[in-house]
Write an enzyme that holds these catalytic residues in place. Structure first.
Site, PDB file in Angstrom:
ATOM      1  N   VAL A  30       7.363  42.724  -7.943  1.00 22.68           N
ATOM      2  CA  VAL A  30       6.277  41.953  -7.002  1.00 22.68           C
ATOM      3  C   VAL A  30       4.875  42.133  -7.873  1.00 22.68           C
ATOM      4  CG1 VAL A  30       5.152  42.161  -4.784  1.00 22.68           C
ATOM      5  CG2 VAL A  30       7.743  42.687  -5.158  1.00 22.68           C
ATOM      6  N   ASP A  55      -0.409  41.548 -11.721  1.00 23.26           N
ATOM      7  CA  ASP A  55      -0.514  40.407 -11.083  1.00 23.26           C
ATOM      8  C   ASP A  55      -0.648  39.320 -12.172  1.00 23.26           C
ATOM      9  OD1 ASP A  55      -0.713  38.750  -8.956  1.00 23.26           O
ATOM     10  OD2 ASP A  55      -2.572  39.527  -8.140  1.00 23.26           O
ATOM     11  N   TYR A  59       0.075  24.604 -14.892  1.00 26.16           N
ATOM     12  CA  TYR A  59       1.218  23.671 -14.180  1.00 26.16           C
ATOM     13  C   TYR A  59       0.584  22.680 -13.127  1.00 26.16           C
ATOM     14  CZ  TYR A  59       4.628  22.563 -10.607  1.00 26.16           C
ATOM     15  OH  TYR A  59       5.524  21.960  -9.641  1.00 26.16           O
ATOM     16  N   THR A 109       3.475  18.623  -5.950  1.00 27.21           N
ATOM     17  CA  THR A 109       3.721  19.804  -4.992  1.00 27.21           C
ATOM     18  C   THR A 109       2.328  20.085  -4.564  1.00 27.21           C
ATOM     19  OG1 THR A 109       3.171  22.343  -5.972  1.00 27.21           O
ATOM     20  CG2 THR A 109       2.812  20.700  -7.697  1.00 27.21           C
ATOM     21  N   ASP A 110       2.662  21.068  -3.505  1.00 26.99           N
ATOM     22  CA  ASP A 110       1.241  21.560  -2.853  1.00 26.99           C
ATOM     23  C   ASP A 110       0.164  22.380  -3.637  1.00 26.99           C
ATOM     24  OD1 ASP A 110       2.759  23.927  -3.008  1.00 26.99           O
ATOM     25  OD2 ASP A 110       2.742  24.361  -0.887  1.00 26.99           O
ATOM     26  N   GLU A 111       0.879  22.606  -4.899  1.00 28.59           N
ATOM     27  CA  GLU A 111       0.047  23.460  -5.634  1.00 28.59           C
ATOM     28  C   GLU A 111      -1.098  22.871  -6.232  1.00 28.59           C
ATOM     29  OE1 GLU A 111       1.895  26.306  -8.347  1.00 28.59           O
ATOM     30  OE2 GLU A 111       3.786  26.183  -7.098  1.00 28.59           O
ATOM     31  N   LYS A 169       0.484  18.789 -12.769  1.00 29.05           N
ATOM     32  CA  LYS A 169       0.858  18.101 -11.765  1.00 29.05           C
ATOM     33  C   LYS A 169      -0.284  17.170 -11.064  1.00 29.05           C
ATOM     34  CE  LYS A 169       4.511  18.016 -10.251  1.00 29.05           C
ATOM     35  NZ  LYS A 169       5.748  17.129 -10.697  1.00 29.05           N
ATOM     36  N   PRO A 221      -2.212  36.083 -13.939  1.00 25.20           N
ATOM     37  CA  PRO A 221      -3.459  35.531 -13.923  1.00 25.20           C
ATOM     38  C   PRO A 221      -3.943  34.494 -13.063  1.00 25.20           C
ATOM     39  CG  PRO A 221      -2.411  35.751 -16.282  1.00 25.20           C
ATOM     40  CD  PRO A 221      -1.502  35.976 -14.776  1.00 25.20           C
ATOM     41  N   ASP A 266      17.639  12.953 -17.615  1.00 27.27           N
ATOM     42  CA  ASP A 266      17.272  14.254 -17.796  1.00 27.27           C
ATOM     43  C   ASP A 266      17.258  14.631 -19.262  1.00 27.27           C
ATOM     44  OD1 ASP A 266      17.005  16.936 -15.364  1.00 27.27           O
ATOM     45  OD2 ASP A 266      17.102  17.503 -17.746  1.00 27.27           O
ATOM     46  N   ARG A 271       3.316  31.872   0.614  1.00 23.63           N
ATOM     47  CA  ARG A 271       3.946  30.646   0.143  1.00 23.63           C
ATOM     48  C   ARG A 271       4.393  30.146   1.409  1.00 23.63           C
ATOM     49  NH1 ARG A 271       0.815  31.481  -3.410  1.00 23.63           N
ATOM     50  NH2 ARG A 271       1.075  31.573  -5.438  1.00 23.63           N
ATOM     51  N   ILE A 314      11.670  11.437 -20.291  1.00 22.37           N
ATOM     52  CA  ILE A 314      10.871  10.411 -19.511  1.00 22.37           C
ATOM     53  C   ILE A 314       9.848   9.583 -20.469  1.00 22.37           C
ATOM     54  CG2 ILE A 314      11.272  11.016 -17.097  1.00 22.37           C
ATOM     55  CD1 ILE A 314       8.687  12.291 -17.247  1.00 22.37           C
TER      56      ILE A 314
HETATM   57  P1  NAD Z   1      13.433  22.340 -12.564  1.00 21.42           P
HETATM   58  O1  NAD Z   1      12.346  23.120 -13.767  1.00 21.42           O
HETATM   59  O2  NAD Z   1      14.366  23.129 -12.060  1.00 21.42           O
HETATM   60  O3  NAD Z   1      13.901  21.023 -13.187  1.00 21.42           O
HETATM   61  C1  NAD Z   1      13.064  20.212 -13.698  1.00 21.42           C
HETATM   62  C2  NAD Z   1      14.112  19.153 -14.648  1.00 21.42           C
HETATM   63  O4  NAD Z   1      13.313  18.083 -15.276  1.00 21.42           O
HETATM   64  C3  NAD Z   1      14.955  20.008 -15.629  1.00 21.42           C
HETATM   65  O5  NAD Z   1      16.398  19.575 -15.521  1.00 21.42           O
HETATM   66  C4  NAD Z   1      14.423  19.340 -16.758  1.00 21.42           C
HETATM   67  O6  NAD Z   1      15.303  19.422 -17.856  1.00 21.42           O
HETATM   68  C5  NAD Z   1      13.870  18.025 -16.489  1.00 21.42           C
HETATM   69  N1  NAD Z   1      12.851  17.353 -17.444  1.00 21.42           N
HETATM   70  C6  NAD Z   1      11.716  18.084 -17.663  1.00 21.42           C
HETATM   71  N2  NAD Z   1      10.881  17.478 -18.416  1.00 21.42           N
HETATM   72  C7  NAD Z   1      11.433  16.549 -18.638  1.00 21.42           C
HETATM   73  C8  NAD Z   1      11.192  15.144 -19.288  1.00 21.42           C
HETATM   74  N3  NAD Z   1      10.178  15.160 -20.108  1.00 21.42           N
HETATM   75  N4  NAD Z   1      12.154  14.224 -19.314  1.00 21.42           N
HETATM   76  C9  NAD Z   1      13.300  14.197 -18.512  1.00 21.42           C
HETATM   77  N5  NAD Z   1      13.558  15.310 -17.906  1.00 21.42           N
HETATM   78  C10 NAD Z   1      12.831  16.241 -17.934  1.00 21.42           C
HETATM   79  O7  NAD Z   1      12.201  21.856 -11.589  1.00 21.42           O
HETATM   80  P2  NAD Z   1      12.327  21.654  -9.896  1.00 21.42           P
HETATM   81  O8  NAD Z   1      12.072  23.020  -9.168  1.00 21.42           O
HETATM   82  O9  NAD Z   1      13.884  21.203  -9.547  1.00 21.42           O
HETATM   83  O10 NAD Z   1      11.041  20.767  -9.626  1.00 21.42           O
HETATM   84  C11 NAD Z   1      11.242  19.413  -9.547  1.00 21.42           C
HETATM   85  C12 NAD Z   1      10.032  18.662  -9.447  1.00 21.42           C
HETATM   86  O11 NAD Z   1       9.625  18.963  -7.985  1.00 21.42           O
HETATM   87  C13 NAD Z   1       8.922  19.016 -10.337  1.00 21.42           C
HETATM   88  O12 NAD Z   1       8.221  17.688 -10.392  1.00 21.42           O
HETATM   89  C14 NAD Z   1       8.212  19.863  -9.553  1.00 21.42           C
HETATM   90  O13 NAD Z   1       6.741  19.700  -9.898  1.00 21.42           O
HETATM   91  C15 NAD Z   1       8.246  19.354  -8.155  1.00 21.42           C
HETATM   92  N6  NAD Z   1       8.302  20.549  -7.052  1.00 21.42           N
HETATM   93  C16 NAD Z   1       9.092  21.463  -7.229  1.00 21.42           C
HETATM   94  C17 NAD Z   1       8.765  22.509  -6.113  1.00 21.42           C
HETATM   95  C18 NAD Z   1       9.597  23.876  -6.127  1.00 21.42           C
HETATM   96  O14 NAD Z   1       9.425  24.686  -5.286  1.00 21.42           O
HETATM   97  N7  NAD Z   1      10.272  23.990  -7.189  1.00 21.42           N
HETATM   98  C19 NAD Z   1       8.158  22.285  -5.053  1.00 21.42           C
HETATM   99  C20 NAD Z   1       7.564  21.114  -4.890  1.00 21.42           C
HETATM  100  C21 NAD Z   1       7.549  20.355  -5.849  1.00 21.42           C
HETATM  101  P1  TYD Z   2       7.307  31.261  -7.882  1.00 22.93           P
HETATM  102  O1  TYD Z   2       8.726  31.297  -7.565  1.00 22.93           O
HETATM  103  O2  TYD Z   2       7.328  31.755  -9.308  1.00 22.93           O
HETATM  104  O3  TYD Z   2       6.682  30.245  -7.409  1.00 22.93           O
HETATM  105  P2  TYD Z   2       5.040  29.480  -7.421  1.00 22.93           P
HETATM  106  O4  TYD Z   2       4.199  30.217  -8.505  1.00 22.93           O
HETATM  107  O5  TYD Z   2       5.271  27.927  -7.919  1.00 22.93           O
HETATM  108  O6  TYD Z   2       4.630  29.438  -5.926  1.00 22.93           O
HETATM  109  O7  TYD Z   2       6.483  32.578  -7.186  1.00 22.93           O
HETATM  110  C1  TYD Z   2       6.397  32.566  -5.826  1.00 22.93           C
HETATM  111  C2  TYD Z   2       5.556  33.819  -5.573  1.00 22.93           C
HETATM  112  O8  TYD Z   2       6.178  34.936  -5.921  1.00 22.93           O
HETATM  113  C3  TYD Z   2       4.181  33.396  -6.284  1.00 22.93           C
HETATM  114  O9  TYD Z   2       2.751  33.938  -5.303  1.00 22.93           O
HETATM  115  C4  TYD Z   2       4.363  34.449  -7.423  1.00 22.93           C
HETATM  116  C5  TYD Z   2       5.283  35.593  -6.867  1.00 22.93           C
HETATM  117  N1  TYD Z   2       6.290  36.230  -7.840  1.00 22.93           N
HETATM  118  C6  TYD Z   2       6.368  37.813  -7.967  1.00 22.93           C
HETATM  119  O10 TYD Z   2       5.712  38.305  -7.112  1.00 22.93           O
HETATM  120  N2  TYD Z   2       7.396  38.006  -8.753  1.00 22.93           N
HETATM  121  C7  TYD Z   2       8.027  37.427  -9.686  1.00 22.93           C
HETATM  122  O11 TYD Z   2       8.669  37.831 -10.587  1.00 22.93           O
HETATM  123  C8  TYD Z   2       7.973  36.113  -9.429  1.00 22.93           C
HETATM  124  C9  TYD Z   2       8.689  35.273 -10.337  1.00 22.93           C
HETATM  125  C10 TYD Z   2       7.227  35.291  -8.801  1.00 22.93           C
END
Ligand code: NAD
Ligand code: TYD
Length: 366
Positions: free
Chosen positions: A217, A292, A161, A135-137, A165, A294, A34, A225, A61
């Protein structure tokens, strides 16, 4: 190290939960690579201090020499790739880091892994897996009545983002089709739970509520979500690693669609029970409707039937149990929260929500 795996991004939210979960259930060591960006936090892994099964390596990485060296030294049987920039709002302010880490980084990692895997003896070569966590995004946004995303849904990413992905998913797919690399890809819905960095909705709302700050919000709060408790995501990844079919994609989700405003109100309700405000007023009074995001995707929903049918995976938590656990976790880990709220975190809040962070642009119900 015998039977070890390399986890990338294992100091972030999901990666650290995965490492903790893995080592609670398996003797197979973890090499955790990491780079410790703002989202990486070794405190998440404090309980592993002194555990010889966990080796932490700070690095990128995309650093080919470093990754080549780790592969040669440790001879892992699998890589689980979590490393990525993960916050949509940050990707809007600064997309370049997303292209660099998520696309270029995954490319270099794939090339290093391909060279290592090509040189393995037949049994190790056959057993090797590269699991890419996505991710589902990547599937874009759904209308209200549209069916949930299946694995067949086209990639239609809308944010920097999700585009980064989606690009990394395509690279992983191509490395399988072109070079035969034994890959698996998972596309999961929004996670929540312990160690979630408080820039994302759920932890931000908990932390702001307790600090007496506005609960921002975006827009009308009716964006949807599909939420999954992080440890359920971890168990799904373990299952896909163990039994997933090579080259396949598995959607992971808990069939739990919620509007953002509903989530915020639920958290407020739980805090009213667990830690009532000193003035006796409800936390909901702190809700503030702000400008909101963008290009804000309206709805995500995961059809998780394939992983259930093929691999027998189902989530263990309901949303009610998971969110209550999560709120309790933040209440009992105020030190962790205080430590992640560094200068860099405060800078982000003022970039995103304005100088009086968060700026209240519109208040009251929409
Ligand atoms: P996070 O931002 O909390 O953690 C990401 C980690 O990756 C950090 O520790 C960062 O230091 C490390 N990192 C970033 N770039 C790097 C690089 N180039 N080399 C080495 N380390 C690096 O993210 P998360 O929420 O834990 O998400 C982890 C993975 O899961 C991501 O790939 C994300 O797209 C995917 N994901 C997240 C969610 C969610 O809801 N958070 C849902 C579905 C998938
Ligand atoms: P987030 O946790 O950033 O996840 P993602 O954008 O990857 O789904 O946001 C979840 C939802 O909440 C998204 O629709 C954006 C909204 N949101 C707010 O309404 N207020 C906030 O301050 C944040 C961070 C997110």
């Amino acid at each position: 190290m015998k039977n070890c795996i390399i986890v990338t991004g294992g100091a972030g939210f999901i990666g650290s939960n995965f490492v903790l979960d893995w080592l609670a259930q398996s003797e197979d060591p973890v090499i955790n690579l990491d780079k410790l960006s703002y989202a990486g936090n070794l405190e998440n892994l404090a309980s592993l201090q002194g555990d010889p099964r966990h080796v932490f390596v700070q690095g990128d990485i995309g650093d080919r020499a470093l990754v080549d060296g780790l592969l040669a030294q440790h001879q892992p049987r699998a890589i689980v790739n979590f490393a990525a920039e993960s916050h949509v709002d940050r990707s809007i302010h600064g997309p370049e880091a997303f292209v660099q880490n998520n696309i270029v980084g995954t490319f270099h990692l794939l090339e290093a892994v391909r060279a290592y895997w090509s040189g393995l003896e037949a049994p190790a070569k056959q057993a090797f897996r590269f699991l890419h966590v996505s991710t589902d995004e990547v599937y874009g946004s759904l209308g209200k009545e549209e069916p949930a995303f299946t694995e067949q849904h086209a990639h239609e990413p809308n944010s920097p983002y999700s585009a980064s992905k989606a690009a990394s998913d395509h690279l992983v797919r191509a490395w399988h089709h072109t070079y035969g690399l034994p890959v698996l890809t998972t596309n999961c819905s929004n996670n929540y739970g312990p160690y979630h960095f408080p820039e994302k909705l759920i932890p931000l709302v908990i932390v702001n509520a307790l600090a007496g700050k506005p609960l921002p919000v975006y827009g009308d709060g009716q964006q949807i979500r599909d939420w999954l408790y992080v440890r359920d995501h971890c168990s799904a990844i373990r299952r896909v690693l163990e039994a997933g079919r090579l080259g396949e994609t598995y959607n992971i989700g808990g069939w739990n669609e919620q509007a953002n405003l509903t989530i915020v109100r639920m958290i407020c309700g739980l805090l009213d029970q667990f830690q009532p405000r000193a003035d006796g007023k409800p936390y909901q009074d702190q809700i503030a409707f702000v400008t909101d995001r963008p290009g804000h995707d309206r709805r995500y929903a995961i059809d998780a039937r394939k992983i259930e049918r093929e691999l027998g995976w189902k989530p263990a938590e309901t949303f009610d149990s998971g969110i209550a656990k999560t709120v309790q976790w933040y209440l009992t880990h105020q030190d962790w929260v205080a430590h992640v709220q560094s200068g860099a975190y405060r800078d982000w809040l003022s970039t995103q929500y304005g100088a009086t962070s968060p700026a209240v642009l519109v208040t009251g119900a929409p």
